[in-house]
Design a protein around this motif. Structure first.
Motif, mmCIF file in Angstrom:
data_model
loop_
_atom_site.group_PDB
_atom_site.id
_atom_site.type_symbol
_atom_site.label_atom_id
_atom_site.label_comp_id
_atom_site.label_asym_id
_atom_site.label_seq_id
_atom_site.Cartn_x
_atom_site.Cartn_y
_atom_site.Cartn_z
ATOM 1 N N ALA A 1 0.831 -1.212 0.000
ATOM 2 C CA ALA A 1 0.000 0.000 0.000
ATOM 3 C C ALA A 1 0.861 1.256 0.000
ATOM 4 O O ALA A 1 0.525 2.259 -0.645
ATOM 5 N N ALA A 2 1.974 1.199 0.722
ATOM 6 C CA ALA A 2 2.858 2.371 0.805
ATOM 7 C C ALA A 2 3.798 2.467 -0.385
ATOM 8 O O ALA A 2 4.434 3.516 -0.589
ATOM 9 N N GLY A 3 3.918 1.398 -1.165
ATOM 10 C CA GLY A 3 4.879 1.395 -2.266
ATOM 11 C C GLY A 3 6.303 1.410 -1.772
ATOM 12 O O GLY A 3 7.210 1.875 -2.451
ATOM 13 N N GLY A 4 6.525 0.903 -0.590
ATOM 14 C CA GLY A 4 7.843 0.889 0.034
ATOM 15 C C GLY A 4 7.689 0.550 1.504
ATOM 16 O O GLY A 4 6.790 -0.196 1.895
ATOM 17 N N ILE A 5 8.547 1.124 2.323
ATOM 18 C CA ILE A 5 8.480 0.883 3.759
ATOM 19 C C ILE A 5 7.590 1.947 4.397
ATOM 20 O O ILE A 5 7.920 3.141 4.343
ATOM 21 N N PRO A 6 6.470 1.572 4.984
ATOM 22 C CA PRO A 6 5.599 2.565 5.625
ATOM 23 C C PRO A 6 6.218 3.062 6.928
ATOM 24 O O PRO A 6 7.261 2.573 7.363
ATOM 25 N N SER A 7 5.567 4.018 7.539
ATOM 26 C CA SER A 7 6.030 4.526 8.834
ATOM 27 C C SER A 7 6.141 3.384 9.832
ATOM 28 O O SER A 7 5.195 2.614 10.024
ATOM 29 N N LEU A 8 7.309 3.256 10.447
ATOM 30 C CA LEU A 8 7.511 2.177 11.420
ATOM 31 C C LEU A 8 6.581 2.336 12.617
ATOM 32 O O LEU A 8 6.156 1.351 13.218
ATOM 33 N N PHE B 1 -4.659 6.241 16.554
ATOM 34 C CA PHE B 1 -3.424 6.391 15.781
ATOM 35 C C PHE B 1 -3.533 6.008 14.308
ATOM 36 O O PHE B 1 -2.546 6.141 13.577
ATOM 37 N N THR B 2 -4.689 5.518 13.846
ATOM 38 C CA THR B 2 -4.805 5.221 12.416
ATOM 39 C C THR B 2 -5.921 6.085 11.825
ATOM 40 O O THR B 2 -5.865 7.294 11.921
ATOM 41 N N ASN B 3 -6.915 5.475 11.217
ATOM 42 C CA ASN B 3 -8.025 6.234 10.652
ATOM 43 C C ASN B 3 -9.323 5.467 10.887
ATOM 44 O O ASN B 3 -9.309 4.321 11.349
ATOM 45 N N TRP B 4 -10.429 6.098 10.543
ATOM 46 C CA TRP B 4 -11.723 5.496 10.877
ATOM 47 C C TRP B 4 -12.028 4.261 10.049
ATOM 48 O O TRP B 4 -12.722 3.359 10.525
ATOM 49 N N LEU B 5 -11.514 4.171 8.831
ATOM 50 C CA LEU B 5 -11.761 2.971 8.032
ATOM 51 C C LEU B 5 -11.049 1.772 8.635
ATOM 52 O O LEU B 5 -11.653 0.702 8.802
ATOM 53 N N ALA B 6 -9.774 1.933 8.977
ATOM 54 C CA ALA B 6 -9.034 0.836 9.595
ATOM 55 C C ALA B 6 -9.650 0.461 10.938
ATOM 56 O O ALA B 6 -9.741 -0.730 11.287
ATOM 57 N N THR B 7 -10.096 1.464 11.692
ATOM 58 C CA THR B 7 -10.728 1.201 12.988
ATOM 59 C C THR B 7 -12.050 0.453 12.816
ATOM 60 O O THR B 7 -12.334 -0.518 13.522
ATOM 61 N N ALA C 1 -5.060 1.254 6.838
ATOM 62 C CA ALA C 1 -4.289 2.049 7.795
ATOM 63 C C ALA C 1 -3.267 2.926 7.085
ATOM 64 O O ALA C 1 -2.955 4.031 7.538
ATOM 65 N N VAL C 2 -2.747 2.462 5.952
ATOM 66 C CA VAL C 2 -1.731 3.212 5.210
ATOM 67 C C VAL C 2 -2.367 4.242 4.287
ATOM 68 O O VAL C 2 -1.929 5.401 4.220
ATOM 69 N N THR C 3 -3.411 3.841 3.556
ATOM 70 C CA THR C 3 -3.950 4.699 2.501
ATOM 71 C C THR C 3 -5.260 5.383 2.864
ATOM 72 O O THR C 3 -5.652 6.353 2.210
ATOM 73 N N GLY C 4 -5.971 4.865 3.859
ATOM 74 C CA GLY C 4 -7.282 5.416 4.190
ATOM 75 C C GLY C 4 -8.370 4.942 3.252
ATOM 76 O O GLY C 4 -9.524 5.375 3.354
ATOM 77 N N GLY C 5 -8.045 4.031 2.325
ATOM 78 C CA GLY C 5 -9.030 3.491 1.392
ATOM 79 C C GLY C 5 -8.697 2.063 1.029
ATOM 80 O O GLY C 5 -7.771 1.460 1.580
ATOM 81 N N LEU C 6 -9.441 1.497 0.072
ATOM 82 C CA LEU C 6 -9.219 0.124 -0.374
ATOM 83 C C LEU C 6 -9.207 0.102 -1.896
ATOM 84 O O LEU C 6 -10.159 0.544 -2.536
ATOM 85 N N SER C 7 -8.122 -0.402 -2.464
ATOM 86 C CA SER C 7 -7.978 -0.455 -3.916
ATOM 87 C C SER C 7 -8.253 -1.859 -4.427
ATOM 88 O O SER C 7 -8.469 -2.803 -3.656
ATOM 89 N N ALA C 8 -8.195 -2.014 -5.749
ATOM 90 C CA ALA C 8 -8.379 -3.332 -6.356
ATOM 91 C C ALA C 8 -7.287 -4.295 -5.899
ATOM 92 O O ALA C 8 -7.537 -5.488 -5.696
ATOM 93 N N THR C 9 -6.074 -3.786 -5.723
ATOM 94 C CA THR C 9 -4.983 -4.634 -5.248
ATOM 95 C C THR C 9 -5.264 -5.154 -3.857
ATOM 96 O O THR C 9 -4.995 -6.324 -3.545
ATOM 97 N N ALA C 10 -5.819 -4.308 -2.989
ATOM 98 C CA ALA C 10 -6.160 -4.737 -1.633
ATOM 99 C C ALA C 10 -7.176 -5.868 -1.666
ATOM 100 O O ALA C 10 -7.039 -6.873 -0.950
#
Length: 315
Positions: A67-74, A142-148, A191-200
């Motif tokens: 989702a982050a296209g790399g290493i997300p925030s630790l 610490f995340t967002n409402w979708l992840a929660t 938690a990373v993007t705040g949304g859900l894509s086709a890849t997810a």
């Protein structure tokens, strides 16, 4: 005059004072030994089914990296891992509370803390609810409402929809219960993007479809246990031929979903030709094992999941 006389007490000097250690002031039955504390801690940890929690988290981190296209925030990774662990532990503890009646009937689960009387039902219920509240609060802070929301929905779905209703009422329980096992992928992505894509959703499909052949193998191995407890798992109520068909079907769907994710996420970290080759190779290995499992089931092997004659299971 009174005829009752008191026996004279000896002088105080005749009763020497003996020092009393503080530990001797506590009645023996009230002392808590270190071994008892460790045993209690282990019992509560067992309620969370840590091996299942570990499997759930294994799918979360890769989803966050993609989702982050790399290493997300630790920091974010740590929060999601802790919150996800607590959420999964809460769902599992509540599952143990709800299933305590059938767990004591099944040999596979008879040693769990509740049927073994190492933890009281009330304590298990409170423990599960507290873990659930803490996990949702942590995700909300610490995340967002979708992840929660997905975290809360996963707990409720697993315990209310699956455990209380589907598990005991329909042989499709494994299929619908697979939603919970694949939810961490969506939670990590959200938690990373705040949304859900086709890849997810593609990654969700991989984990979702994989759970059927995985759990059918377990259900075949413990078919007698489930029948004794009155749980209508597919191998209990359907023919072996029907079970074999579903094992092969969902194995093929797992491979198809894993390959389909490749073009959906092309350009993101990991979804390079290396991912495609890995998906194809591991898919072939999965199909080989699925066909081997079906072959052993047709031959009536005593140990269907691993093919040995010891009655042990790798699942």
């Amino acid at each position: 005059m009174s005829t009752i006389t008191e026996r004279p007490h000896p002088p105080a000097t005749a009763r020497p004072l003996v020092p009393v250690a503080p530990r001797d002031l506590v009645p023996p039955r009230q002392r808590v030994r270190a071994g008892d504390v460790v045993a209690v801690i282990k019992a509560y940890v067992a309620l969370t089914k840590p091996r299942i929690v570990e499997l759930l988290l294994v799918t979360t981190v890769p989803a966050m990296m993609l989702a982050a296209g790399g290493i997300p925030s630790l920091w974010l990774v740590a929060v999601v891992l802790v919150g996800g662990s607590l959420a999964a532990g809460a769902a599992n503890a509540l599952n143990c509370y709800i299933d305590r009646d059938i767990d004591q009937v099944m040999k596979r689960t008879s040693r769990r803390p509740l049927p073994a009387h190492r933890v009281s039902p009330r304590s298990a219920l409170v423990f599960g609810l507290v873990l659930g509240v803490v996990s949702v609060a942590l995700m909300a802070a610490f995340t967002n409402w979708l992840a929660t929301g997905l975290t809360l929905a996963a707990i409720v779905y697993y315990d209310v929809v699956y455990t209380l209703w589907l598990k005991r009422s329909t042989p499709a329980n494994t299929f619908w219960g697979g939603v919970c096992g694949a939810a961490p992928v969506l939670i990590g992505w959200a938690a990373v993007t705040g949304g859900l894509s086709a890849t997810a959703w593609g990654l969700f499909a991989v984990v979702f479809f994989w759970q059927m052949p995985h759990f059918y193998a377990l259900a075949i191995r413990f078919k007698a246990d489930y029948a004794r407890a009155g749980i209508p798992m597919l191998p209990v109520v359907a023919s072996q031929r029907r079970v074999n068909v579903e094992i092969l079907l969902f194995s093929w769907l797992t491979v198809a979903a894993s390959v389909a994710v490749w073009p959906l996420g092309r350009g993101a970290l990991g979804l390079s030709p290396i991912y495609g080759v890995t998906a194809v190779v591991t898919g072939v290995l999965l199909l080989r094992e699925a066909y081997a499992l079906v072959g052993r089931a047709k031959r009536g092997s005593r140990c269907v999941p691993c093919g040995c004659s010891t009655g042990r299971s790798r699942t």
